[in-house]
Design a protein around this motif. Structure first.
Motif, short mmCIF file in Angstrom:
data_model
loop_
_atom_site.label_atom_id
_atom_site.label_comp_id
_atom_site.label_asym_id
_atom_site.label_seq_id
_atom_site.Cartn_x
_atom_site.Cartn_y
_atom_site.Cartn_z
N LEU A 172 -8.17 -2.51 -3.90
CA LEU A 172 -6.74 -2.80 -3.73
C LEU A 172 -6.08 -1.89 -2.70
CD1 LEU A 172 -5.77 -3.47 -7.46
CD2 LEU A 172 -6.47 -5.12 -5.71
N ILE A 175 -1.95 3.16 -2.25
CA ILE A 175 -0.53 3.21 -2.57
C ILE A 175 0.04 4.44 -1.88
CG2 ILE A 175 -0.68 1.94 -4.73
CD1 ILE A 175 -0.79 4.59 -6.22
N ILE A 188 1.89 -4.82 -5.38
CA ILE A 188 0.70 -5.39 -4.73
C ILE A 188 0.50 -6.82 -5.20
CG2 ILE A 188 -1.83 -5.25 -4.59
CD1 ILE A 188 -1.55 -2.21 -4.93
N ASP A 190 -2.50 -9.72 -4.88
CA ASP A 190 -3.89 -9.91 -4.45
C ASP A 190 -4.38 -11.28 -4.89
OD1 ASP A 190 -6.37 -8.21 -3.40
OD2 ASP A 190 -7.07 -9.51 -5.03
#
Length: 246
Positions: A172, A175, A188, A190
């Motif tokens: 991911l 951050i 986020i 995804d």
């Protein structure tokens, strides 16, 4: 000759079941006398513009007419698509290698305009800068998050960036903790991972891990980069726990 004319007039005014003949439609030109030349497939019996005689045939003995003209069959209403409520999960972060880290995240599925998973929330007391952020294999948070094992990677791909077609499902990216800020905001979306569907990329019951350092997204040029992104120690982690009604 007279007898032939009377016979032709007679058969044009009656319904001949055996030959599938219906009277001509008075309101259509001569080339549009029969259903095959006039009506689209999607017309239902109720919506049809057949002449009354043809409608009578359909109502009295639809099997005969539909044998010759299958497109006259009444439509079967389609069932409306079943509403699928979004799935939700929460993550309460616990400290790993840094006792000061905490946070709360919410995860939910997106159904439109495309299917995806949305992760949002806040993490507290991270050092300013970039921090690797990944889904790990297990939901075991013991041993300072080490028992969560490696990145969630059902496809067996190398570590990469979130926008890569070939990557760990759990990749991911990073951050960002702003300079001078004690709160890190996570937001986020995804499209590779799923939530609560039992699929190969389902992250329910696994863990989210926050790392001490920047994830190099597989571009570091060494084995560690292709495995973990050289993101460093696991400063916090949390179980992805499915819930209802949130």
């Amino acid at each position: 000759m007279l007898l032939f004319s009377l016979f032709f007039l007679f058969i044009s005014k009656v319904n001949c079941y055996g030959f599938g003949i219906v009277p001509e439609f008075g309101r259509y030109p001569s080339y549009a006398r029969y259903p095959v030349q006039v009506y689209p497939v999607h017309y239902s019996l109720q919506e049809s513009h057949f002449a009354p005689q043809a409608m009578f045939l359909l109502q009295q003995n639809p099997q005969i007419i539909q044998q010759h003209y299958p497109w006259t069959s009444p439509q079967v209403p389609t069932k409306p698509e079943k509403h699928i409520p979004p799935k939700n999960a929460v993550v309460d972060l616990v400290p790993g290698s840094d006792e000061n880290i905490s946070g709360h995240l919410k995860i939910s599925t997106i159904l439109h305009p495309y299917k995806a998973v949305h992760i949002q929330g806040e993490i507290y007391n991270l050092k300013p800068g970039l921090h690797g952020f990944h889904v790990h294999m297990k939901g075991d948070l013991t041993n300072k998050c080490k028992d969560a094992e490696g990145h969630f990677n059902p496809s067996g791909a190398d570590h990469s960036s979130p926008d890569s077609a070939s990557r760990h499902a759990g990749d991911l990216g990073n951050i960002i903790t702003p300079a001078g800020g004690q709160t890190t905001y996570v937001n986020i979306v995804d499209r590779m991972i799923t939530l609560g569907d039992g699929g190969v990329n389902d992250i329910a019951g696994r863990s989210l891990v926050v790392h001490a350092d920047k994830d190099d997204l597989g571009k570091g040029g060494d084995a560690g980069s292709l495995a973990t992104g050289n993101a460093g120690a696991r400063v916090a982690c949390g179980l992805i726990k499915l819930i209802n009604g949130v």
